[in-house]
Design an enzyme around this catalytic site. Structure first.
Site, short mmCIF file in Angstrom:
data_model
loop_
_atom_site.label_atom_id
_atom_site.label_comp_id
_atom_site.label_asym_id
_atom_site.label_seq_id
_atom_site.Cartn_x
_atom_site.Cartn_y
_atom_site.Cartn_z
N ASP A 304 40.76 55.01 34.26
CA ASP A 304 39.89 54.36 33.27
C ASP A 304 39.51 55.28 32.45
O ASP A 304 39.79 56.42 32.68
CB ASP A 304 38.63 53.61 34.13
CG ASP A 304 37.74 53.04 33.08
OD1 ASP A 304 38.06 52.38 32.24
OD2 ASP A 304 36.44 53.39 33.32
N ASP A 496 35.12 53.83 37.53
CA ASP A 496 33.63 54.14 37.86
C ASP A 496 32.66 53.02 37.63
O ASP A 496 31.69 53.06 38.25
CB ASP A 496 33.07 55.41 37.37
CG ASP A 496 32.64 55.18 35.93
OD1 ASP A 496 33.41 54.40 35.14
OD2 ASP A 496 31.60 55.77 35.41
N ASP A 500 35.56 47.89 37.00
CA ASP A 500 36.71 48.49 37.54
C ASP A 500 36.78 48.22 39.15
O ASP A 500 37.88 48.55 39.77
CB ASP A 500 36.56 50.13 37.63
CG ASP A 500 36.69 50.74 36.29
OD1 ASP A 500 37.51 50.03 35.69
OD2 ASP A 500 35.84 51.69 36.10
#
Length: 620
Positions: A304, A496, A500
């Site tokens: 990410d 995080d 996600d």
């Protein structure tokens, strides 16, 4: 005696039968020892049958056969030693795992149970930590563990965060800065204000993760069983050949005595617990041993962006209102709406409004559309804050703004009309580039980014740090699809945020940057990085590889020593009793070898990469 009754009973029978020998009662000793050994063999055989019924072929059959053969050829002392070796293997494993999980245990042993509340008059009241609620003022004495998350009320203080982050140096904090539960206060008493209760604090999350980790059983035991069939067949071949060549059935028993499988049963789980403990020392919580095995084989890593490759703490760089709006007025409206958003940019905007001491109007109605934006009724005005495409779908006159390197944008509409843009900037983590280099050196073949950013922005970031592939403008479900399509597996996903959590669960190994990450991400992930250091991802892969290597080495060490002893026993020069005792030495060597996983091997320090701008983006 309660925990290891068979060990105690075996020792008692062995001592008792040896005491009978000086009185000429050898036959009675043989019968007592033989009956007891057969009882142990029966218990072992019953467990073996149940395992086979479940489709699990282990290596207990060797120990079972060794006990029977030594009893029937009259080697009753050897039979008792084998019983002791088999039953004592559990005790040896427990001892080794206590040693291997010391770091995990230290975290759990330090959980505070009571703390001191400070009331408005300055009076102290000792209460249970569970009774603390956000807003309470606490007094923490020198050397005490902070019981909950909070903020420092005193001017400054030092804290030891080594048990949380692996950082050995004290961390200096100033008034108003965030304190993590589990940190150890320095040499002066401090006052702090709780920002969370005990159950929702950082340390409580860590302890929960550690409990999961320490109760797991490494599937490496199954890998040890893969060696079981050929090892067992080899043992029977050598034993049978020795019997055939000598014509003496005692030779068959003497070979099987040194073929007992304790090194295979003990080495793997001890090595994996050692690897998990080593990871915990560096602020990396690995939830189970199976994850370490997958980490060792990772071939693809997906990242990410915000809060993972970047710091996740963007700062407001500018307010660009359209005609009819004042900059402070627009920022105040946005901050009011963003109070109800969970997005990382929202916290930065609210903080920026607080720094300017802007009044925050009352919000009567607010709702968030995940990954798109927030709609709120602020002071009677409908305010939309979010992605440009989303805002444009609900309001008129939206004009896109050109962004500079490292900038992010948030678009605003008020009462159905475009009102302006906020510009924010986030930076890549200093160690992002070096982490990718280390992952490539560790055998990772493909690295990619899965982000909600626009393609141009994502490509800019990829070029900065050398990512192979970028999938931009992804919704949570899109990330899951991309991860499942990756060819090189196993796949590690690093993120995080709340959004996600689905892809962390879908990946072979989910890694959450948990220092500030969401609880949902941490609970879904297989690995939680408790620091802001992204290089710990490569460190986790290195630990996985070291642990797997040491576990396999320890298994082979036990196999090689056992085969050598079998060949020696086949010649008839190694009596059954001496063989049984020598096998105990092999067990000890295998355990000591497995404990090397606590430290791994010394690695060269990876070069640090210099900070770089994270590219421009128009995202929520």
């Amino acid at each position: 005696m309660k925990r290891y009754p068979v060990v105690v009973a075996t020792l008692v029978v062995l001592a008792g039968t040896l005491l009978l020998l000086p009185f000429g009662m050898g036959e009675a000793a043989r019968w007592i020892a033989g009956i007891f050994a057969l009882g142990v063999a029966l218990q072992l055989g019953w467990g073996m049958v149940k395992d086979i019924a479940r489709g699990h072929w282990g290596i207990d059959i060797l120990a079972f056969t060794a006990i029977l053969s030594t009893v029937f050829v009259g080697e009753w002392i050897a039979a008792l030693i084998i019983c002791l070796m088999v039953s004592g293997g559990e005790a040896l494993e427990d001892y080794a795992q206590v040693r291997a999980t010391q770091s995990l245990s230290e975290l759990m042993d330090r959980v505070p149970t009571r703390t001191r509340l400070v009331d408005a008059a300055g009076n102290l009241t000792e209460v249970k930590v569970e009774a603390v609620v956000p807003g309470d003022v606490l007094l923490v004495r020198p050397g005490e563990v902070l019981p909950v998350d909070g903020v420092l009320l005193d001017g400054e203080a030092d804290f030891d965060e080594s048990s949380l982050t692996g950082e050995s140096l004290p961390v200096h904090k100033l008034a108003g800065e965030v304190l993590m539960s589990g940190s150890v206060n320095g040499n002066r008493a401090i006052k702090m204000q709780a920002s969370a209760g005990a159950a929702d604090s950082q340390y409580s999350r860590i302890v929960e993760l550690v409990q999961e980790a320490s109760s797991s059983r490494a599937p490496m035991v199954r890998l040890a069983d893969r060696y079981a069939v050929p090892f067992t067949l080899l043992a029977y071949v050598i034993a049978g050949a020795a019997w055939w060549a000598s014509g003496d059935p005692v030779r068959f028993a003497e070979v099987l005595v040194v073929a007992t499988p304790c090194p295979l049963l003990i080495a793997a789980p001890v090595a994996f617990m050692g690897g998990m403990s080593r990871a915990a020392k560096g602020g990396v919580i690995v939830k189970d041993g199976g994850t370490l095995e997958k980490l060792a084989a990772v071939k693809s890593v997906a990242f990410d962006k915000t809060g993972t490759l970047t710091r996740g703490t963007p700062e407001l760089r500018g307010v660009m209102p359209v005609e009819g709006f004042d900059a402070d007025e627009l920022l105040g409206l946005v901050a009011a709406a963003e109070q109800y958003s969970s997005h990382v940019l929202a916290a930065s905007i609210v903080a920026a409004a607080g720094k300017r001491a802007l009044p925050i109007a009352e919000v009567q109605d607010a709702s968030e559309e995940a990954t798109h934006g927030v709609s709120a009724l602020v002071g009677g005005r409908r305010v939309l804050v979010g992605k440009p495409a989303w805002v444009a779908s609900l309001a008129s006159g939206v004009v896109r703004r050109e962004l500079g390197p490292g900038e992010s944008s948030v678009y605003i509409a008020v009462d159905g009309a475009f009102a302006g843009v906020l510009l924010l900037a986030d930076e890549l983590r200093e160690d992002a580039g070096a982490t990718l280099e280390r992952l490539r050196a560790l055998g990772v073949k493909e690295m990619l980014m899965l982000t909600g950013d626009q393609q141009a922005t994502a490509d800019h970031i990829a070029a900065e740090i050398g990512l192979d592939t970028v999938y931009a403008e992804c919704l949570p479900e899109d990330k899951v699809v991309h991860v499942r399509k990756l060819e090189h597996r196993p796949v590690m996903m690093v993120g995080d945020g709340v959004n996600d959590a689905p892809v962390l669960a879908a990946a072979d190994v989910g890694v959450a940057m948990g220092a500030r990450g969401s609880t949902a991400a941490s609970q879904t992930a297989d690995v939680v990085i408790m620091t802001e250091n992204i290089s710990q991802i490569a460190h986790a892969v290195r630990i996985g590889k070291d642990t797997l290597r040491i576990a396999v080495q320890s298994i082979w060490l036990g196999i090689v020593f056992s085969v050598v002893l079998m060949l020696v026993a086949a010649t008839g020069v190694l009596p059954a009793v001496a063989g049984a005792l020598s096998q105990e030495v092999v067990d000890l060597v295998a355990i000591l070898s497995a404990l090397r996983a606590l430290k791994g091997r010394r690695q060269k320090k990876a070069p640090e990469s210099r900070p770089a701008p994270a590219g421009s983006t128009e995202v929520r």
